[in-house]
Scaffold this motif. Sequence first.
Motif, PDB file in Angstrom:
ATOM      1  N   ALA A 263      -2.275  39.235  -0.989  1.00  0.00           N
ATOM      2  CA  ALA A 263      -3.671  39.464  -0.639  1.00  0.00           C
ATOM      3  C   ALA A 263      -4.208  40.712  -1.315  1.00  0.00           C
ATOM      4  CB  ALA A 263      -3.837  39.577   0.873  1.00  0.00           C
ATOM      5  N   VAL A 264      -5.488  40.643  -1.747  1.00  0.00           N
ATOM      6  CA  VAL A 264      -6.183  41.791  -2.329  1.00  0.00           C
ATOM      7  C   VAL A 264      -7.608  41.816  -1.789  1.00  0.00           C
ATOM      8  CG1 VAL A 264      -4.821  41.717  -4.464  1.00  0.00           C
ATOM      9  CG2 VAL A 264      -6.985  40.460  -4.339  1.00  0.00           C
ATOM     10  N   ARG A 265      -8.301  42.910  -2.085  1.00  0.00           N
ATOM     11  CA  ARG A 265      -9.736  43.011  -1.810  1.00  0.00           C
ATOM     12  C   ARG A 265     -10.422  43.479  -3.091  1.00  0.00           C
ATOM     13  NH1 ARG A 265     -12.032  42.462   2.919  1.00  0.00           N
ATOM     14  NH2 ARG A 265     -10.804  42.428   4.852  1.00  0.00           N
ATOM     15  N   THR A 266     -11.302  42.660  -3.634  1.00  0.00           N
ATOM     16  CA  THR A 266     -11.981  43.026  -4.874  1.00  0.00           C
ATOM     17  C   THR A 266     -13.383  42.424  -4.876  1.00  0.00           C
ATOM     18  OG1 THR A 266     -11.869  42.901  -7.295  1.00  0.00           O
ATOM     19  CG2 THR A 266     -10.949  41.060  -6.073  1.00  0.00           C
ATOM     20  N   ASP A 267     -14.338  43.170  -5.440  1.00  0.00           N
ATOM     21  CA  ASP A 267     -15.730  42.703  -5.426  1.00  0.00           C
ATOM     22  C   ASP A 267     -16.306  42.549  -6.830  1.00  0.00           C
ATOM     23  OD1 ASP A 267     -15.865  45.344  -6.143  1.00  0.00           O
ATOM     24  OD2 ASP A 267     -17.257  45.961  -4.563  1.00  0.00           O
ATOM     25  N   TYR A 268     -15.451  42.594  -7.861  1.00  0.00           N
ATOM     26  CA  TYR A 268     -15.927  42.431  -9.228  1.00  0.00           C
ATOM     27  C   TYR A 268     -15.000  41.461  -9.936  1.00  0.00           C
ATOM     28  CZ  TYR A 268     -17.908  43.678 -13.772  1.00  0.00           C
ATOM     29  OH  TYR A 268     -18.534  43.635 -14.993  1.00  0.00           O
ATOM     30  N   PRO A 269     -15.523  40.567 -10.781  1.00  0.00           N
ATOM     31  CA  PRO A 269     -14.661  39.572 -11.435  1.00  0.00           C
ATOM     32  C   PRO A 269     -13.559  40.234 -12.258  1.00  0.00           C
ATOM     33  CG  PRO A 269     -16.974  39.029 -11.739  1.00  0.00           C
ATOM     34  CD  PRO A 269     -16.934  40.399 -11.136  1.00  0.00           C
ATOM     35  N   ALA A 270     -12.440  39.547 -12.365  1.00  0.00           N
ATOM     36  CA  ALA A 270     -11.320  40.021 -13.180  1.00  0.00           C
ATOM     37  C   ALA A 270     -10.823  38.856 -14.019  1.00  0.00           C
ATOM     38  CB  ALA A 270     -10.202  40.560 -12.292  1.00  0.00           C
ATOM     39  N   GLY A 271     -10.471  39.154 -15.263  1.00  0.00           N
ATOM     40  CA  GLY A 271      -9.959  38.100 -16.137  1.00  0.00           C
ATOM     41  C   GLY A 271     -10.717  38.018 -17.437  1.00  0.00           C
ATOM     42  N   GLY A 272     -10.893  36.798 -17.922  1.00  0.00           N
ATOM     43  CA  GLY A 272     -11.589  36.616 -19.184  1.00  0.00           C
ATOM     44  C   GLY A 272     -12.036  35.188 -19.378  1.00  0.00           C
ATOM     45  N   ARG A 273     -13.151  35.025 -20.062  1.00  0.00           N
ATOM     46  CA  ARG A 273     -13.665  33.703 -20.418  1.00  0.00           C
ATOM     47  C   ARG A 273     -13.594  33.560 -21.932  1.00  0.00           C
ATOM     48  NH1 ARG A 273     -17.798  35.330 -16.616  1.00  0.00           N
ATOM     49  NH2 ARG A 273     -17.487  34.286 -14.604  1.00  0.00           N
ATOM     50  N   GLY A 274     -12.875  32.545 -22.373  1.00  0.00           N
ATOM     51  CA  GLY A 274     -12.645  32.362 -23.794  1.00  0.00           C
ATOM     52  C   GLY A 274     -13.332  31.132 -24.357  1.00  0.00           C
TER      53      GLY A 274
ATOM     54  N   LEU B 278      -8.438  48.854   2.639  1.00  0.00           N
ATOM     55  CA  LEU B 278      -7.439  47.793   2.458  1.00  0.00           C
ATOM     56  C   LEU B 278      -7.212  47.020   3.751  1.00  0.00           C
ATOM     57  CD1 LEU B 278      -4.771  49.697   0.306  1.00  0.00           C
ATOM     58  CD2 LEU B 278      -6.640  48.243  -0.477  1.00  0.00           C
ATOM     59  N   ALA B 279      -8.198  47.054   4.639  1.00  0.00           N
ATOM     60  CA  ALA B 279      -8.074  46.408   5.944  1.00  0.00           C
ATOM     61  C   ALA B 279      -7.768  44.921   5.791  1.00  0.00           C
ATOM     62  CB  ALA B 279      -9.368  46.602   6.743  1.00  0.00           C
ATOM     63  N   GLY B 280      -6.792  44.470   6.553  1.00  0.00           N
ATOM     64  CA  GLY B 280      -6.440  43.055   6.553  1.00  0.00           C
ATOM     65  C   GLY B 280      -5.364  42.671   5.549  1.00  0.00           C
ATOM     66  N   ILE B 281      -5.057  43.566   4.632  1.00  0.00           N
ATOM     67  CA  ILE B 281      -4.019  43.265   3.628  1.00  0.00           C
ATOM     68  C   ILE B 281      -2.654  43.581   4.238  1.00  0.00           C
ATOM     69  CG2 ILE B 281      -3.077  43.868   1.374  1.00  0.00           C
ATOM     70  CD1 ILE B 281      -5.883  44.530   0.449  1.00  0.00           C
ATOM     71  N   PRO B 282      -1.773  42.597   4.335  1.00  0.00           N
ATOM     72  CA  PRO B 282      -0.445  42.828   4.923  1.00  0.00           C
ATOM     73  C   PRO B 282       0.505  43.447   3.895  1.00  0.00           C
ATOM     74  CG  PRO B 282      -0.663  40.522   4.343  1.00  0.00           C
ATOM     75  CD  PRO B 282      -1.977  41.168   4.020  1.00  0.00           C
ATOM     76  N   ILE B 283       0.310  44.727   3.615  1.00  0.00           N
ATOM     77  CA  ILE B 283       1.093  45.390   2.570  1.00  0.00           C
ATOM     78  C   ILE B 283       2.577  45.323   2.909  1.00  0.00           C
ATOM     79  CG2 ILE B 283       1.543  47.585   1.417  1.00  0.00           C
ATOM     80  CD1 ILE B 283      -1.383  48.296   1.800  1.00  0.00           C
ATOM     81  N   GLY B 284       3.348  44.777   1.975  1.00  0.00           N
ATOM     82  CA  GLY B 284       4.778  44.619   2.168  1.00  0.00           C
ATOM     83  C   GLY B 284       5.318  43.630   1.157  1.00  0.00           C
ATOM     84  N   PRO B 285       6.627  43.447   1.088  1.00  0.00           N
ATOM     85  CA  PRO B 285       7.216  42.493   0.139  1.00  0.00           C
ATOM     86  C   PRO B 285       6.623  41.094   0.319  1.00  0.00           C
ATOM     87  CG  PRO B 285       8.919  43.853   1.133  1.00  0.00           C
ATOM     88  CD  PRO B 285       7.654  44.158   1.873  1.00  0.00           C
ATOM     89  N   GLY B 286       6.243  40.499  -0.784  1.00  0.00           N
ATOM     90  CA  GLY B 286       5.698  39.146  -0.738  1.00  0.00           C
ATOM     91  C   GLY B 286       4.196  39.073  -0.499  1.00  0.00           C
TER      92      GLY B 286
END
Length: 810
Positions: free
Chosen positions: A308-319, A297-305
Motif C-alpha cells: 500500500a502507498v499514498r500518492t496524489d500525482y501520476p507515476a510512470g510513463g506513456r510511450g 502515511l495513515a492506513g498504510i500497514p508498514i511491514g514486510p509484504g
Amino acid sequence: MRIPCNEQHAVSLRPAAMAVALAMTALATGNTWADQAPPATTAPDDGTRLETVIVTANKRAQNLQDVPAAVSVLNDASLQRNNVRDLSDLPSLSPALTINYGSQPANNSINMRGIGTYSLGIGVEADVSVIIDDIPVGMQANAFKDLADVHRIEVLKGPQSTLLGKSSIAGAINITTKPIESNWRTRTSTLATSDHEWRVSAATSGAISDTVRVRLAASRTGFPGVVKNLTDGKDLNGSYNTTVSAKLAWTPLDNLEIVLSPHANRSNANCCLSPYTSMTPGGLYQNIAQLPASQVLAGIPIGPGNVAVRTDYPAGGRGRDAGSGLKVAYTFADDSPLAGHMLSSITSYQSYRMDDFQDVDGLDADTLRYTLLNGRPSGFTGGQYQAGFFEVKSRTQELRLTSPDTGKLRYVAGLWYGDNRLERELKKSPVGPIASWYNAHARNTSYALFGQSSWEFASRTSLITGLRLNREDTGYDFTRFAPPPAGTRTPIDYLAKKDSNRDVTGKIGVEHHVDPDTMVYGLFSTGHKGVAYDLTSSLTAAIAAHQPVPAETAKNMELGAKLSLLDNRAMLNLAIFRTNFKGFQQSAGFIDPDGQYRTTLHSIGGLRTSGVEVDATWRASRELTVNGAFAFTRAIITAFENGPCYSVPSADGLSAVPGGNCAPNPRYNNTNVADLRGKTLPNAPKIKLNLGAQYDLPLPARRFDAFFTAAYRWQSATQFSLNQDPANIQGAYGIVNLGMGLKDRKDAYKLSFMVNNLLDKSYASGLANAVGSTWSVKAPNASPHLVNYTTWTPARDYQRYFTVRLDATF
C-alpha cells in the motif's frame, strides 16, 4: 522475504580447466577427436526426436547445435506455454538474464551474465542490445513493451560487438516475429487472470496473389498492478499496451523478396512505486512537525509484504512508438560468379517518445505549504513532482552478403550505418532545493564494415574469424533553464561537445565436430561500447570538462560443447566463460578543478564475470518433454576504489555514519568512499536454475487431447545495491508454476489453465534502505532521533494467482 546470506567464494575458472572439461566431454562420447568411425544408420523418426532449432545469431539461418557460441532459445511453444508478455518475463526462462527496475520506465535495464548499464540517460548506451527482425532498438527503454506476435527469442550471451555492433558489449536479445503463412489462417488469443490482468490478440496471414503475401496482427493488454494506492483506490505498478504490426512480402522473382514491416505501439506504465516495509516510529517528513508519518502515511500497514502507498500525482510513463523496416533479399543465380550467395538490404526508421512523470514526495499530503523558500513559506500548496519526456529517432541501413551453407568457407560480410537522435527534457517542480529544469540532445552516428567467417581447414574442424571496423561520431548539447517557479524557459547555462572515435572488435576461435552429434568449440572475442556523456540535472561546466567518459571494452574467453544425445532425443549444451570489462561506465566520485568532491559518470576501472551455463532438453517419450537451464555466474568488481558507501545508524541513534569498509580517502579529498574490489555486482545471483516439463495425454475417445505443464525456477541470494548494503539482499527463493489444458487435434482451439507461484512465495524485484534521509526528527524537535526506513518493489508474481487462456485458429 529478505534473508541475507554469506558470500560464497567460487573457484576461479581457468582456461586449462575448461579445456580439460571439454576433452572429457569428447571422451565421454566414446570417441577421440580424430579418426572417427562413420556414424551408425539413424532409425526412422518415431515421434520422440527433438525438432531442429533454427537461429539467426550469426546473421544466417543455422541449426542451434552448429552455432559455436552460448545461445539460449525460447521458441514459440515455450513463449506461449509460459504466457510471456514482455522482457520482464524472460529472466524466469533464461538464467543468464536479470532486469534492473528503476524509478521510472526509462531507467529499467537488462543484465546479461550479471553485467548491465547502471548509469542511465540519453548519453549512455545500454550494455545489452535488443534486436527485432534484424533491426536494433534505438533506446533500450523502447524494448520494455509488449512482445507482440513474437515467434522466437534468442539470448546471445557475451560480447556480440563484431556482428551486432554498439550496445552489445555484454550480449544481445535477438527477437524474430512470426512469419507470413502461405495459406490463409487467423489466430486469436485471450487471457485473463485472477488479479485482473487481461490480454487479447489476433493475427491473420496468407497469400493474396502468387507473388504477394501479408500478415496483420494486433494486440491489447492490461494489468492494473500489484501496488494499492489508498488515496484513490487504484492499483499501480502495472501497464497497458496496444500494438499493431504488419508484414507485406512481395516476390516479383523467384530469387528476389521484398518485405515491408511497419509497426506501432502505445503504452502506459503506471509505475514505479516502492512501498514501505519498515520505518522507525515517530518520523517527520523532511523534519516538518506538521507532517508526521502517523498522519501522512495513515492506513498504510508498514511491514514486510506491504503493498500500500499514498500518492496524489501520476507515476510512470506513456510511450508512443512507430516505425518500419524494409528488407530486400536477392539470391544470385546458379550461373553467377556469386551463385547461391544472398545480398540483403535492411532499412529501418523508428520514432519513440515517452512522457514520464513522478510523485517526488510519494505522498498525498500538502507538503509545499510547509516548505521554506529562502527561509520563508513557499506560498505554494500541493506536493513535489517531476515531469519530462524522452524522444528518440533512429535510422539504420545494413547491406550484407551471405555465402551459401555449402563449401569449406562460409561467411557473412556487410556495411552498416546507424543514426540516433535523442532528446531528454526534465522539469522538477514547483519549488525547493529539488527544483530544476533542463533540456539535452545527444546524437551518435556509426559507420561500420564487418565480417565473420568459418573455414573448415581440416576434416570436421573449422577456424572462426570475425572483424568489425567502426567509426562513431557523437555529441551533445545541454541547456539549463531557470528553475521553477520561473514560468518561462529562461536559459541560464549552455554546454555542448562533439567527438569522433574509431574502434576495432573481433573474434577468433575453433570448432570441431567430434562426430555428427557432438561439437566442441573455443572462442576469444572482444567487445566495445562507445563514449558516454553524463546528461543529467547534475551536469556542470566542471563535469563537462571531463567528458566524454571513455569507451567500455571487453575481452571474452569461452569454451563450449553442444551434444545431441540418445538418438536425438536429448540435447545438452555447455559453456564455460570468463569476460573482463575495462572502463565500465558507472556513476562515481572525482575531484573537480575547484577542489569539490562530486559524483558523476566516469570509468570505474574493471569488472569480471565468469561461470558455467547449461541448457538441456529431453524428449523422454512421445508424451513427455523435459527441459532445463542452469547458470553459475560470478560477476564481481575488479577495480573501483572510490565506490559509493551505505549508511548505518550511529551508536547514539542520532545520526547516520558510513557502514562497511567505507573510510576517508586522501585521493578523494578525504571523502568517505568504499573500495569495492571483489564485491558482487547488483542483481547478479550466483546460481539460477530453471526446470520445465510438458506431458501430453492422448484421449482417443475425444476430439481433443489433454496436457499438463510444470515449471520451477530457483535462484540464490541477490544483492540489489552497488554499495553492498546488507539490508538490500533478497534471500534465495524458488517459484513453482503448474498448468493443464485441452487441445483440439486439428489445432482449432487450445484451452489452458495455470496457477502461478503455487506455493505463494513472496519476493522482491528491488529493495532499498535509507538512513536519515527523507524522514527524520532533528533539533529543534523535542526528542531528536534518526529515522531508518526500507522499501521494496514487489515482483509481478509475488503472490499466487490463476490464469485462463483460450487460443483459437480459423
